[in-house]
Design an enzyme around this catalytic site. Structure first.
Site, PDB file in Angstrom:
ATOM      1  N   THR A   1      -3.025   5.858  -1.617  1.00  0.00           N
ATOM      2  CA  THR A   1      -4.362   6.124  -1.069  1.00  0.00           C
ATOM      3  C   THR A   1      -4.576   7.601  -0.787  1.00  0.00           C
ATOM      4  O   THR A   1      -5.658   8.137  -1.014  1.00  0.00           O
ATOM      5  CB  THR A   1      -4.536   5.340   0.256  1.00  0.00           C
ATOM      6  OG1 THR A   1      -4.517   3.962  -0.045  1.00  0.00           O
ATOM      7  CG2 THR A   1      -5.841   5.677   0.947  1.00  0.00           C
TER       8      THR A   1
ATOM      9  N   SER B   1       0.957   2.037  -4.960  1.00  0.00           N
ATOM     10  CA  SER B   1       2.355   1.636  -4.750  1.00  0.00           C
ATOM     11  C   SER B   1       2.577   0.140  -4.957  1.00  0.00           C
ATOM     12  O   SER B   1       3.716  -0.316  -5.017  1.00  0.00           O
ATOM     13  CB  SER B   1       2.873   2.084  -3.386  1.00  0.00           C
ATOM     14  OG  SER B   1       2.381   1.280  -2.355  1.00  0.00           O
TER      15      SER B   1
ATOM     16  N   THR C   1       1.033   3.344   0.952  1.00  0.00           N
ATOM     17  CA  THR C   1       1.614   2.721   2.142  1.00  0.00           C
ATOM     18  C   THR C   1       2.126   1.296   1.886  1.00  0.00           C
ATOM     19  O   THR C   1       2.998   0.826   2.599  1.00  0.00           O
ATOM     20  CB  THR C   1       0.599   2.670   3.304  1.00  0.00           C
ATOM     21  OG1 THR C   1      -0.531   1.906   2.882  1.00  0.00           O
ATOM     22  CG2 THR C   1       0.180   4.045   3.741  1.00  0.00           C
TER      23      THR C   1
HETATM   24  N1  ASP Z   1      -2.745   0.350  -2.213  1.00  0.00           N
HETATM   25  C1  ASP Z   1      -2.370   1.644  -1.687  1.00  0.00           C
HETATM   26  C2  ASP Z   1      -0.953   1.957  -2.133  1.00  0.00           C
HETATM   27  O1  ASP Z   1      -0.041   1.382  -1.603  1.00  0.00           O
HETATM   28  C3  ASP Z   1      -2.466   1.645  -0.218  1.00  0.00           C
HETATM   29  C4  ASP Z   1      -2.104   2.931   0.456  1.00  0.00           C
HETATM   30  O2  ASP Z   1      -1.614   3.874  -0.087  1.00  0.00           O
HETATM   31  O3  ASP Z   1      -2.341   2.982   1.679  1.00  0.00           O
HETATM   32  O4  ASP Z   1      -0.759   2.774  -3.013  1.00  0.00           O
END
Ligand code: ASP
Length: 330
Positions: free
Chosen positions: A12, A54, A85
């Site tokens: 993100t 991710s 995350t």
């Molecule tokens: N879907 C995103 C990821 O894990 C969520 C984030 O980065 O907060 O890449």
């Protein structure tokens, strides 16, 4: 002035809005342009390794991140990995086994809102990560929302709030207040890290629900070298009129598979000795128990161990050997 490498992997923090929602777009160099004053703190250089949400991260990517840190290890004083995350806790655990006893900080961070948004946690998290990477805080950590969490102890516990991560069954290593690291614990390190470059990815996880068909465990055991069973409470395996889970687990163990019992309760860990549904296993079968380890850490530790050996005694010895404070109670 300390020299820090920022490794971009997507997430993100580096995302922009596309036709179908957020997707990673920005490079680590572009992220750094949002922090024009960071040069006062350290000399931060960017390199772009991956461009992933991710959700799409695999153990092969963990090896790529560890390999990049190994390649550049002597050229920098610390490392920041900008990461999504959603699976950051798994990557942090994996890096804790692939890079052991690092005297230099290896800090993972990310954000719940993209760096280009007006309201975002990206800039604060990157600044805090830089403060941690410039410090003497050794080993693998997640820096997020002012908390410094050991890489083997992190879990994403909130899907939307800035306070997305918690440290499970272990105190925070430090907090970051107004850019200053307030340290509670200093993990130990060696003078040189030990790098590993092999993982056995045939590890699977079965989360029990009341009435789970034991045949599911049999199916997973056939396709895996290790099965983690996330049971209830302090732990145990159900015996239904239609069949006993223990029989399936016994057959898997006889076929040379590794079985680890853990709990789906977030805090305080397992203790199979408490109830008959658990103690009958421990007495009878050579299963392993996670105790206070997180499922993320158990997953990565099994991949790391089975990448080195399939010998049952050696697997057991390594599993119960604390690495980066991943297991304390047993
Ligand atoms: N879907 C995103 C990821 O894990 C969520 C984030 O980065 O907060 O890449």
């Amino acid at each position: 002035m300390k020299k820090i490498l920022l490794i971009g992997t997507g997430g993100t923090i580096a995302s922009e809005m596309g036709d179908n929602g957020l997707r990673p777009e920005l490079t680590s160099e572009q992220l750094l342009r949002y922090l024009p004053d960071i040069g006062q703190l350290c000399q931060l250089e960017g390199m772009q390794l991956l461009d992933l949400d991710s959700t799409n991260m695999t153990p092969a990517h963990w090896l790529a991140i560890a390999g990049e840190i190994r390649r550049c290890y002597d050229d920098y004083d610390g490392f920041i990995v900008a990461h999504g995350t959603d699976t950051m806790a798994y990557t942090a655990a994996a890096l804790s086994y692939l890079i052991q006893d690092s005297p230099k900080p290896i800090v993972l961070t990310g954000a719940q809102k993209p760096i280009s948004y007006e309201t975002t946690d990206s800039k604060q998290n990157l600044r805090d990560a830089a403060a941690a990477a410039c410090s003497t805080l050794c080993g693998v950590t997640i820096v997020f929302n002012g908390k410094v969490i050991l890489g083997t102890r992190a879990r994403k516990t909130r899907s939307k709030s800035f306070a997305a991560f918690e440290s499970i069954n272990h105190p925070l290593l430090a907090i970051i207040q107004d850019g200053r690291l307030v340290r509670y614990i200093q993990p130990s390190s060696a003078t040189r890290p030990h790098f590993y470059d092999t993982l056995d990815t045939k590890v699977s996880l079965l989360k029990l629900i009341p009435g789970t068909d034991p045949a599911l465990a049999a199916w997973m055991l056939e396709r895996s070298d290790a099965l983690i069973v996330e049971s209830f409470g302090v732990g145990g395996l159900p015996a239904y009129d239609s069949g006993d889970f223990c029989d399936v687990i016994r057959a898997g163990l006889e076929a040379g598979k590794v079985v680890v019992m853990t709990t789906q309760v977030a805090n305080e860990g397992s203790d199979l000795s408490v109830y008959q549904v658990g103690s009958r296993l421990k007495g009878d079968l050579p299963i392993l128990e996670a105790y206070d380890m997180t499922t993320e850490a158990v997953t990565a530790k099994l991949m790391w161990i089975l990448g080195q050996t399939k010998n049952r005694r050696e697997v057991e010895r390594l599993f119960y050997t604390p690495i980066a404070r991943d297991i304390l109670k047993f």
